[in-house]
Design an enzyme around this catalytic site. Structure first.
Site, mmCIF file in Angstrom:
data_model
loop_
_atom_site.group_PDB
_atom_site.id
_atom_site.type_symbol
_atom_site.label_atom_id
_atom_site.label_comp_id
_atom_site.label_asym_id
_atom_site.label_seq_id
_atom_site.Cartn_x
_atom_site.Cartn_y
_atom_site.Cartn_z
ATOM 1 N N GLY A 1 0.903 -1.257 0.239
ATOM 2 C CA GLY A 1 -0.095 -0.126 0.000
ATOM 3 C C GLY A 1 0.951 1.162 -0.002
ATOM 4 O O GLY A 1 2.271 1.141 -0.132
ATOM 5 N N ARG B 1 2.171 3.077 2.513
ATOM 6 C CA ARG B 1 3.085 3.219 3.111
ATOM 7 C C ARG B 1 4.575 2.492 2.614
ATOM 8 O O ARG B 1 5.432 2.954 2.616
ATOM 9 C CB ARG B 1 2.941 2.546 4.695
ATOM 10 N N CYS B 2 3.952 1.377 1.921
ATOM 11 C CA CYS B 2 4.964 0.299 1.230
ATOM 12 C C CYS B 2 5.784 1.013 0.211
ATOM 13 O O CYS B 2 7.014 0.915 -0.344
ATOM 14 C CB CYS B 2 4.443 -0.834 0.868
ATOM 15 N N MET B 3 4.915 1.985 -0.455
ATOM 16 C CA MET B 3 5.189 2.690 -1.682
ATOM 17 C C MET B 3 6.287 3.943 -1.260
ATOM 18 O O MET B 3 6.514 4.558 -2.218
ATOM 19 C CB MET B 3 4.341 2.962 -2.623
#
Length: 403
Positions: free
Chosen positions: A388, A390-392
């Protein structure tokens, strides 16, 4: 870029500078029979994935966030011929290529390009036929693997306090990703800085990944002992942080299920306000948490085992009552569906203001009812990579919170 390069003492302070990566041709080098090897479940459509990612960057920029691109920083870091040589040697060695003829062919091929095209090609992967090696239809076609997970910039390295954790990735397919961070912080004209402490190194034996590292406050770090992060790595990193004069006083090691659905700690909960977290209902039972602190006189770790609910443990260490907002409202089917599409993986750009995927509409409505400002982005293709907002994103600089 701010004069002080790295400043991360929370998950929610006003975000000022962030690192992202626009999906590239590495996405188009995914093929069905090798998806598992490359940690994907599906093949995103690159054109639309880029449109969605550009929209993500636009939302960040419209909210006052400076967006740095991994590919641009890497290009700027390897401008010097001797640095480029070191970089290519390391990339090729990491691929496990040891035949001199092939090494020379790869280096000749990559050195014929501009730095920008060279970095893009290393990210995209190199097919055998590009360096005149015969490709057989039923054999693996790449001499250098593509790196499709790169748009999840959170994992290869993490900014913690005023330093970085250059992570030792669990899977072979992602280990090369950390080379970019290494060269950026060693050779980039604006980011090479002896004052940036190294909390963990990519060659350390135990594994740790950025999705497991959450900075809850100036005093408290939470790290997941997950499918991708070893407890021993967390202990070693905690020793380095405590022993180098940082402000943090506690590292909480959360023992979470070692499954793909709970891949990292930030897939099961993220901080969205001073006292609010999104949470996957599957982590709401009794948790085992190891609290690490430091005896500065004797220079040794102090370990305390905690058993209790997530709410209880967070409230205790953050010294305030905590509200948990359940993904999908806690409904088994809705939570399962929206968790698969990273309903709990939010990116706070300021206290109570988060970026989410629009497809997780049930969770987004619940956040809105809890006075959270939700900036929704399309993710029909981005979410195929199982990560999501945050991951990106890898925040470099957040403003400190007023205590």
């Amino acid at each position: 870029m701010d004069k002080k390069k790295i400043n991360i003492y929370s998950e929610i302070g006003n975000l000022k500078t962030v690192l992202i990566h626009r999906p590239g041709e590495e996405i188009e080098n995914l093929i069905p029979e090798y998806l598992e090897r490359l940690l994907f479940d599906d093949i995103p459509f690159l054109k639309v994935a880029r449109q969605e990612h550009d929209n993500f960057a636009k939302i960040l920029q419209e909210n006052g966030v400076e967006t740095l691109y991994l590919e641009d920083l890497a290009v700027e870091a390897v401008k010097e011929p001797n640095v480029k040589e070191l970089f290519l040697n390391e990339v090729i060695e990491e691929c496990g290529i040891n035949e001199t003829k092939i090494i020379n062919s790869l280096k000749e091929y990559l050195c014929s390009m501009s730095e920008k095209k060279m970095i893009d090609k290393v990210m995209a992967g190199i097919r055998k036929k590009e360096v005149k090696i015969k490709e057989y239809y039923d054999e693996y076609p790449f001499i250098m693997d593509p790196m499709p997970n790169l748009y999840f910039t959170r994992d290869p390295f993490s900014c913690i306090g005023s330093g970085i954790s250059l992570n030792s990735m669990k899977t072979k397919t992602r280990r090369r990703e950390t080379i970019f961070g290494k060269y950026i912080f060693n050779y980039h004209p604006e980011l090479k800085d002896p004052d940036i402490q190294l909390w963990y190194d990519r060659n350390d034996v135990y594994n740790i990944e950025g999705g497991d590292e959450l900075i809850l406050s100036k005093q408290v770090i939470a790290i997941g002992h997950s499918e991708r992060t070893d407890k021993e790595a967390v202990i070693n990193m905690a020793k380095n942080i405590f022993g180098n004069g940082e402000n943090f006083r506690t590292v909480l090691i959360f023992d979470i299920p070692k499954t793909r659905a709970f891949m990292h700690l930030d897939t099961v909960f993220t901080m969205i306000d001073h006292d609010k977290f999104t949470v996957h209902p599957g982590i709401e039972g009794t948790l085992r948490v190891t609290a690490l602190s430091y005896d500065y006189k004797n220079k040794e770790l102090i370990t305390k085992e905690e058993v209790g609910s997530l709410e209880k443990i967070l409230s205790k260490y953050l010294k305030k009552d905590i509200t948990l907002i359940r993904c999908g409202g806690g409904d088994k089917v809705i939570a399962g569906r929206e968790q698969w599409n990273d309903g709990s993986n939010t990116l706070a750009i300021s206290p109570g203001k988060v970026i989410t995927y629009e497809r997780n509409y049930v969770t987004n409505e619940i956040l809105d009812k809890n006075n959270i400002t939700v900036l929704q982005i399309p993710s029909g293709e981005l979410s195929r990579g199982r990560g999501g907002p945050r991951c990106m994103s890898m925040p470099f600089y957040r403003e400190d919170l007023l205590e």
